[in-house]
Design a protein around this motif. Structure first.
Motif, PDB file in Angstrom:
ATOM      1  N   ASN A  26       2.321  14.574  18.810  1.00 49.56           N
ATOM      2  CA  ASN A  26       2.912  14.578  20.144  1.00 49.56           C
ATOM      3  C   ASN A  26       3.114  15.971  20.704  1.00 49.56           C
ATOM      4  N   HIS A  27       2.751  17.001  19.980  1.00 49.50           N
ATOM      5  CA  HIS A  27       2.952  18.368  20.459  1.00 49.50           C
ATOM      6  C   HIS A  27       2.048  18.634  21.643  1.00 49.50           C
ATOM      7  N   ARG A  28       2.657  19.057  22.759  1.00 46.04           N
ATOM      8  CA  ARG A  28       1.891  19.305  23.983  1.00 46.04           C
ATOM      9  C   ARG A  28       1.715  20.779  24.254  1.00 46.04           C
ATOM     10  N   GLY A  29       2.237  21.613  23.421  1.00 43.28           N
ATOM     11  CA  GLY A  29       2.089  23.048  23.642  1.00 43.28           C
ATOM     12  C   GLY A  29       3.229  23.596  24.459  1.00 43.28           C
ATOM     13  N   GLY A  30       3.231  24.882  24.591  1.00 43.22           N
ATOM     14  CA  GLY A  30       4.281  25.565  25.322  1.00 43.22           C
ATOM     15  C   GLY A  30       4.077  25.490  26.820  1.00 43.22           C
ATOM     16  N   LYS A  31       4.965  26.140  27.520  1.00 45.46           N
ATOM     17  CA  LYS A  31       4.961  26.133  28.977  1.00 45.46           C
ATOM     18  C   LYS A  31       3.675  26.721  29.542  1.00 45.46           C
ATOM     19  N   HIS A  32       3.175  27.772  28.928  1.00 42.36           N
ATOM     20  CA  HIS A  32       2.007  28.460  29.470  1.00 42.36           C
ATOM     21  C   HIS A  32       0.689  27.949  28.895  1.00 42.36           C
ATOM     22  N   GLU A  33       0.750  27.143  27.845  1.00 42.92           N
ATOM     23  CA  GLU A  33      -0.483  26.684  27.217  1.00 42.92           C
ATOM     24  C   GLU A  33      -1.325  25.826  28.153  1.00 42.92           C
ATOM     25  N   LYS A  34      -0.685  24.978  28.952  1.00 44.69           N
ATOM     26  CA  LYS A  34      -1.456  24.108  29.835  1.00 44.69           C
ATOM     27  C   LYS A  34      -1.985  24.848  31.056  1.00 44.69           C
ATOM     28  N   SER A  35      -1.470  26.040  31.324  1.00 45.28           N
ATOM     29  CA  SER A  35      -1.940  26.816  32.465  1.00 45.28           C
ATOM     30  C   SER A  35      -3.033  27.805  32.085  1.00 45.28           C
ATOM     31  N   ARG A  36      -3.296  27.950  30.819  1.00 46.60           N
ATOM     32  CA  ARG A  36      -4.265  28.936  30.365  1.00 46.60           C
ATOM     33  C   ARG A  36      -5.688  28.473  30.666  1.00 46.60           C
ATOM     34  N   LEU A  37      -6.506  29.370  31.145  1.00 45.20           N
ATOM     35  CA  LEU A  37      -7.905  29.037  31.419  1.00 45.20           C
ATOM     36  C   LEU A  37      -8.682  28.933  30.123  1.00 45.20           C
ATOM     37  N   GLU A  38      -9.749  28.172  30.160  1.00 47.46           N
ATOM     38  CA  GLU A  38     -10.565  27.967  28.976  1.00 47.46           C
ATOM     39  C   GLU A  38     -11.652  29.030  28.847  1.00 47.46           C
ATOM     40  N   SER A  39     -11.460  30.189  29.434  1.00 51.58           N
ATOM     41  CA  SER A  39     -12.472  31.236  29.374  1.00 51.58           C
ATOM     42  C   SER A  39     -11.833  32.538  28.917  1.00 51.58           C
ATOM     43  N   ASP A  40     -12.648  33.582  28.884  1.00 54.02           N
ATOM     44  CA  ASP A  40     -12.178  34.889  28.441  1.00 54.02           C
ATOM     45  C   ASP A  40     -11.777  35.772  29.619  1.00 54.02           C
ATOM     46  N   CYS A  41     -11.498  35.199  30.763  1.00 57.43           N
ATOM     47  CA  CYS A  41     -11.153  35.972  31.955  1.00 57.43           C
ATOM     48  C   CYS A  41      -9.721  36.464  31.882  1.00 57.43           C
ATOM     49  N   GLY A  42      -9.512  37.665  32.384  1.00 63.52           N
ATOM     50  CA  GLY A  42      -8.164  38.192  32.500  1.00 63.52           C
ATOM     51  C   GLY A  42      -7.558  37.782  33.825  1.00 63.52           C
ATOM     52  N   ALA A  43      -6.289  38.064  33.984  1.00 65.74           N
ATOM     53  CA  ALA A  43      -5.599  37.684  35.223  1.00 65.74           C
ATOM     54  C   ALA A  43      -6.155  38.439  36.425  1.00 65.74           C
ATOM     55  N   SER A  44      -6.601  39.683  36.216  1.00 61.97           N
ATOM     56  CA  SER A  44      -7.112  40.463  37.342  1.00 61.97           C
ATOM     57  C   SER A  44      -8.491  39.988  37.792  1.00 61.97           C
ATOM     58  N   GLU A  45      -9.236  39.329  36.911  1.00 65.71           N
ATOM     59  CA  GLU A  45     -10.583  38.841  37.258  1.00 65.71           C
ATOM     60  C   GLU A  45     -10.554  37.444  37.861  1.00 65.71           C
ATOM     61  N   THR A  46      -9.428  36.762  37.765  1.00 62.87           N
ATOM     62  CA  THR A  46      -9.329  35.381  38.197  1.00 62.87           C
ATOM     63  C   THR A  46      -8.755  35.298  39.598  1.00 62.87           C
ATOM     64  N   LEU A  47      -9.360  34.455  40.433  1.00 58.32           N
ATOM     65  CA  LEU A  47      -8.860  34.187  41.776  1.00 58.32           C
ATOM     66  C   LEU A  47      -8.164  32.830  41.758  1.00 58.32           C
ATOM     67  N   TYR A  48      -6.932  32.806  42.248  1.00 59.41           N
ATOM     68  CA  TYR A  48      -6.142  31.582  42.238  1.00 59.41           C
ATOM     69  C   TYR A  48      -5.991  31.038  43.646  1.00 59.41           C
ATOM     70  N   GLY A  49      -6.069  29.723  43.761  1.00 64.64           N
ATOM     71  CA  GLY A  49      -5.822  29.063  45.032  1.00 64.64           C
ATOM     72  C   GLY A  49      -4.350  28.747  45.177  1.00 64.64           C
ATOM     73  N   LYS A  50      -3.990  28.122  46.275  1.00 64.03           N
ATOM     74  CA  LYS A  50      -2.598  27.775  46.531  1.00 64.03           C
ATOM     75  C   LYS A  50      -2.213  26.559  45.697  1.00 64.03           C
ATOM     76  N   CYS A  51      -0.980  26.535  45.235  1.00 58.53           N
ATOM     77  CA  CYS A  51      -0.472  25.408  44.454  1.00 58.53           C
ATOM     78  C   CYS A  51      -0.276  24.212  45.383  1.00 58.53           C
ATOM     79  N   VAL A  52      -0.873  23.083  45.031  1.00 61.46           N
ATOM     80  CA  VAL A  52      -0.760  21.865  45.830  1.00 61.46           C
ATOM     81  C   VAL A  52       0.044  20.853  45.028  1.00 61.46           C
ATOM     82  N   PRO A  53       1.262  20.518  45.484  1.00 60.70           N
ATOM     83  CA  PRO A  53       2.088  19.577  44.725  1.00 60.70           C
ATOM     84  C   PRO A  53       1.481  18.181  44.707  1.00 60.70           C
TER      85      PRO A  53
END
Length: 145
Positions: A26-53
């Motif tokens: 039942n372990h779902r991981g930590g708070k940031h685990e589900k937000s992590r990208l599945e690639s080797d990109c850093g935060a500066s290389e990644t473009l993020y869109g707007k959060c849509v609830p």
């Protein structure tokens, strides 16, 4: 008596293993685990869109993240007490101004503290809210009976 203690020890060991196995599944991981990208990109290389609830104007939602021609959906959250149009920008606000009698609102301005997820942010914003119907009394002032 020795047999009873041995049986109790074995039973406790079995129950401990079962509980550990159940928690592992039942372990779902930590708070940031589900937000992590599945690639080797850093935060500066990644473009993020707007959060849509997912529901309404706030709460859990999804945002697009693009890196090296690959797009991902990642989890995000918009706090319910935050303004929708400035949700990816954090501001340092001053105190509320006096109540404007004509519009029955008071306002304050904020300067940009930081931009989240490479967001396009205004350097200053002005927000307003309705004035409180209650009149605050000065310290030491007593109510008239």
């Amino acid at each position: 008596m020795r047999r009873f203690l041995s049986m109790t020890l074995v039973l406790v060991l079995v129950l401990t293993l079962i509980e550990a196995n159940r928690r592992g599944k039942n372990h779902r991981g930590g708070k940031h685990e589900k937000s992590r990208l599945e690639s080797d990109c850093g935060a500066s290389e990644t473009l993020y869109g707007k959060c849509v609830p997912e529901d309404g104007d706030c709460g859990d939602g999804l945002r697009d993240a693009t890196c090296k021609d690959k797009s991902y959906k990642i989890h995000c959250r918009i706090p319910c007490n935050w303004k929708k149009d400035i949700s990816d920008c954090k501001y340092r606000f001053g105190p509320w101004g006096p109540c404007d009698g004509d519009t029955n609102t008071k306002s304050r301005s904020g300067t940009l503290k930081r931009a989240l997820f490479n967001a396009e942010c205004q350097t200053t914003v002005k927000v307003s809210k309705p004035c409180s119907p209650k009149v605050k009394k000065a310290r030491g002032e007593k109510a008239a009976n």
